[in-house]
Write an enzyme that holds these catalytic residues in place. Sequence first.
Site, PDB file in Angstrom:
ATOM      1  N   HIS A  78       0.831  -1.189   0.000  1.00  0.00           N
ATOM      2  CA  HIS A  78       0.000   0.000   0.000  1.00  0.00           C
ATOM      3  C   HIS A  78       0.874   1.250   0.000  1.00  0.00           C
ATOM      4  O   HIS A  78       2.042   1.213   0.408  1.00  0.00           O
ATOM      5  CB  HIS A  78      -0.920  -0.002   1.218  1.00  0.00           C
ATOM      6  CG  HIS A  78      -2.029  -1.000   1.097  1.00  0.00           C
ATOM      7  ND1 HIS A  78      -3.027  -1.109   2.039  1.00  0.00           N
ATOM      8  CD2 HIS A  78      -2.315  -1.925   0.147  1.00  0.00           C
ATOM      9  CE1 HIS A  78      -3.871  -2.050   1.674  1.00  0.00           C
ATOM     10  NE2 HIS A  78      -3.459  -2.565   0.524  1.00  0.00           N
ATOM     11  N   GLU A  80       0.812   3.866   1.892  1.00  0.00           N
ATOM     12  CA  GLU A  80       1.263   4.245   3.237  1.00  0.00           C
ATOM     13  C   GLU A  80       2.466   3.400   3.658  1.00  0.00           C
ATOM     14  O   GLU A  80       3.423   3.911   4.238  1.00  0.00           O
ATOM     15  CB  GLU A  80       0.134   4.041   4.264  1.00  0.00           C
ATOM     16  CG  GLU A  80      -1.151   4.770   3.934  1.00  0.00           C
ATOM     17  CD  GLU A  80      -2.158   3.922   3.158  1.00  0.00           C
ATOM     18  OE1 GLU A  80      -3.363   4.058   3.430  1.00  0.00           O
ATOM     19  OE2 GLU A  80      -1.754   3.134   2.270  1.00  0.00           O
ATOM     20  N   CYS A 106      -5.982   1.199   5.582  1.00  0.00           N
ATOM     21  CA  CYS A 106      -6.555  -0.086   5.995  1.00  0.00           C
ATOM     22  C   CYS A 106      -6.032  -0.450   7.386  1.00  0.00           C
ATOM     23  O   CYS A 106      -5.223   0.276   7.965  1.00  0.00           O
ATOM     24  CB  CYS A 106      -6.168  -1.176   4.987  1.00  0.00           C
ATOM     25  SG  CYS A 106      -4.425  -1.663   5.092  1.00  0.00           S
ATOM     26  N   CYS A 109      -2.071  -0.895   7.462  1.00  0.00           N
ATOM     27  CA  CYS A 109      -1.408   0.408   7.408  1.00  0.00           C
ATOM     28  C   CYS A 109      -1.664   1.211   8.681  1.00  0.00           C
ATOM     29  O   CYS A 109      -0.764   1.885   9.187  1.00  0.00           O
ATOM     30  CB  CYS A 109      -1.874   1.184   6.184  1.00  0.00           C
ATOM     31  SG  CYS A 109      -1.321   0.452   4.627  1.00  0.00           S
TER      32      CYS A 109
END
Length: 156
Positions: A78, A80, A106, A109
């Site tokens: 991801h 992040e 999410c 993260c």
Amino acid sequence: MRRPTWDEYFMEITHLVARRSTCLRRQVGAVLVKEKNILATGYNGTPTGIAHCLDVGCLREKLGVPSGERHELCRGLHAEQNAIIQAAKHGTNIDGATLYCTTMPCIICSKMIINAGIKRVVFENGYADTLAAEMIAESGLEVVKFVKSDEGESAA
């Protein structure tokens, strides 16, 4: 001509970063900022040296995995995660930073953000992950839903 607010400025940059994404489902960008300086950026995609989903297809689509579920069944990282990893790789202290992200983080993260010492998250689009929202609320992390208005304000 009106100058953008700091939140507007950094959120616009997240959109540029997201354009580097190689994900077939969603293009996400993240920017880590401290004292109005960019520390690191990240976008969602496969690890360095690994074939991009653009080239080999989406594993999640092939397996029929719904958005927001079974994050481990993905070739990519991801945005992040990539921003945090880039900061670590280059020895950049992100404790106390703000994370600007095109999408709400999410659960995976969110846990990384909390433990990395990031104090504020500014996001634009929601994400279907109630556990992430619950953990973030419990952690005391400041979360701001970015809303671009004519005056350039952002609201929680």
